[in-house]
Write a protein that holds these residues in place. Structure first.
Motif, PDB file in Angstrom:
ATOM      1  N   SER A 248      13.431  30.517  32.538  1.00 54.97           N
ATOM      2  CA  SER A 248      12.129  31.144  32.313  1.00 54.97           C
ATOM      3  C   SER A 248      11.001  30.275  32.858  1.00 54.97           C
ATOM      4  N   LYS A 252       8.526  31.693  35.813  1.00 55.39           N
ATOM      5  CA  LYS A 252       7.077  31.692  35.675  1.00 55.39           C
ATOM      6  C   LYS A 252       6.406  30.860  36.774  1.00 55.39           C
ATOM      7  N   ALA A 299       8.170  40.235  36.137  1.00 55.59           N
ATOM      8  CA  ALA A 299       8.246  38.918  35.492  1.00 55.59           C
ATOM      9  C   ALA A 299       6.860  38.358  35.201  1.00 55.59           C
ATOM     10  N   PHE A 304       7.886  34.224  28.002  1.00 51.27           N
ATOM     11  CA  PHE A 304       9.126  33.461  28.174  1.00 51.27           C
ATOM     12  C   PHE A 304      10.290  34.149  27.472  1.00 51.27           C
ATOM     13  N   ILE A 307      11.579  37.179  29.466  1.00 46.58           N
ATOM     14  CA  ILE A 307      12.367  36.776  30.630  1.00 46.58           C
ATOM     15  C   ILE A 307      13.748  36.288  30.206  1.00 46.58           C
ATOM     16  N   GLU A 308      13.783  35.446  29.175  1.00 42.76           N
ATOM     17  CA  GLU A 308      15.067  34.916  28.712  1.00 42.76           C
ATOM     18  C   GLU A 308      15.979  36.044  28.216  1.00 42.76           C
TER      19      GLU A 308
END
Length: 418
Positions: A248, A252, A299, A304, A307-308
């Motif tokens: 993540s 980012k 994204a 976070f 995304i994870e």
């Protein structure tokens, strides 16, 4: 009696290999039940029954290549479970001698004129159907499509063009291919490549031939990221139900760098550059069947945890062969993590038509000279950025990678902004 045929699966899927029959002869199935798993170039697809009835015959066995429209089995809507074509044919033999069916010369001629389709040819389903009707080998059809896709009008134009000297027959080509096989004095094992592995191999070679690929390297001090993960991982897991991983942070950082260097988020279409204003990040996942690249959508809009969670879900689907075409299509940039397997350095190959891919590697403690000239042992990772030099200049590529390094070495802003 109904024929079980390979249906139209998707625009980009016209052929496949029977991976597994989920039923056997004599089984009762309901309309909509999954009956066979088809391995295609990209994903495994389940074919559902269009009828309710009993499977009476399986024509195409596991491992056979099939095309859209092919009959792979038969189903009796009035049949009884446990009765297959084997038992029914035995009963018929006891009733009366089975006569050899008469062959229709015209049908025999027509069938022999239809060549085996070349799995490397990209063609629309309509073009493949028309080629079969006309007895044309798609590999011999020229196309005006810039992507090399054969369309129905290309097939018609080829059929109406003046006939040239006949090309070598299929048996001749097969004999030539057979003669090219290397014979060994010592024991070897020959294993047929899966359809997906063949496609991966073909695509990787095409990327090398059709792009001006170059790779630049840098290294990143992972101290800050590792310290931040250590501080936040327990609360992060408790709050979000998913672990805080490294990916993540990299996703980012990549999004931030792409916003500053938009040409790395582009692709070439003909004589135009298509600069994407969205950030769908492909995450390479290794499976037993080969590397696949499912996509984390938007994204830039996910935190976070989002995304994870996407990475966990897509990774599980990839390992279970449950990815759909939608999961794989439309990525704008790719991240691959060879460090998972201990890789120290590599040059990742582009995931066409994308023009950039970031390679992560193993984290290793190394002595590093600090700004005050002291020496400290730090967890370091080599980064590799492969890019298409036709679009991206070396200066932009180097600055893009430096920007990622800067964000990872000071990740608190990333976490706050995320």
């Amino acid at each position: 009696m109904q024929e079980i045929k390979i249906p139209e699966l998707a625009e980009s899927i016209t052929e496949g290999t029977i991976a597994e029959w989920l039923v056997k002869e004599g089984d009762k199935v309901e309309k909509g039940d999954a009956i066979v798993e088809l391995e295609t170039d990209k994903v495994n697809v389940e074919v559902n029954s269009e009828f309710t009835g009993v499977i009476t015959e399986i024509i195409s066995t596991e491992g056979e290549d099939v095309s859209v429209g092919d009959t792979i089995g038969k189903l009796d809507e009035n049949g009884e479970a446990g009765v297959s074509s084997v038992s029914s044919s035995t009963e018929k033999k006891e009733e009366a001698p089975k006569e050899e069916p008469k062959k229709d010369p015209s049908q025999e001629s027509k069938q022999s004129a239809v060549p085996e389709q070349n799995g490397d040819v990209i063609a629309s389903p309509a073009a493949r159907k028309r080629a079969r009707e006309l007895g044309i080998d798609l590999s011999e059809v020229p196309t005006r499509d810039p992507l090399g896709r054969v369309r129905p009008d290309d097939v018609e134009a080829h059929n109406n063009a003046p006939k040239q000297e006949a090309a070598p027959s299929k048996p001749a080509k097969q004999e030539a291919a057979k003669s090219e096989k290397t014979e060994f004095d010592k024991p070897v094992e020959r294993v047929k490549m899966t359809r997906r592995r063949q496609t991966i191999a073909k695509n990787l070679v095409e990327v090398q031939h059709n792009t001006a690929m170059l790779t630049t390297f840098n290294e990143v001090d992972m101290t800050a990221v590792m310290e931040l993960r250590k501080q936040r991982k327990d609360k992060f897991l408790e709050k979000n139900g998913v672990k805080l991983g490294f990916m993540s942070f990299f996703a980012k950082a990549v999004v931030g760098a792409l916003k500053e260097f938009p040409l790395l988020n582009a692709e070439i279409q003909g004589n135009e550059l298509v600069i994407k204003k969205f950030y769908d990040i492909g995450i390479a996942v290794s499976t037993d069947e080969g590397l696949v690249v499912p996509v984390v959508r938007d994204a830039d809009r996910k935190d976070f945890a989002g995304i994870e969670q996407d990475i966990v879900d897509l990774g599980k689907k990839a390992r279970d062969n449950k990815l759909s075409l939608k999961d794989l299509q439309g990525g704008s940039f790719t991240i691959t993590n060879g460090g998972t397997f201990g890789s120290m350095m590599s040059t990742p190959i582009l995931n066409a038509p994308q023009v950039g891919i970031l390679g992560m590697h193993n984290i290793v403690k190394r002595p590093i000279a600090m700004p005050d000239d002291s020496i400290e042992v730090r967890p370091m990772m080599y980064l590799a950025l492969s890019y298409d030099h036709r679009i991206v200049d070396g200066k932009e590529a180097v600055q893009f990678l430096v920007r990622i390094k800067q964000m990872l070495e000071d990740p608190y802003d990333l976490l706050l902004e995320g």
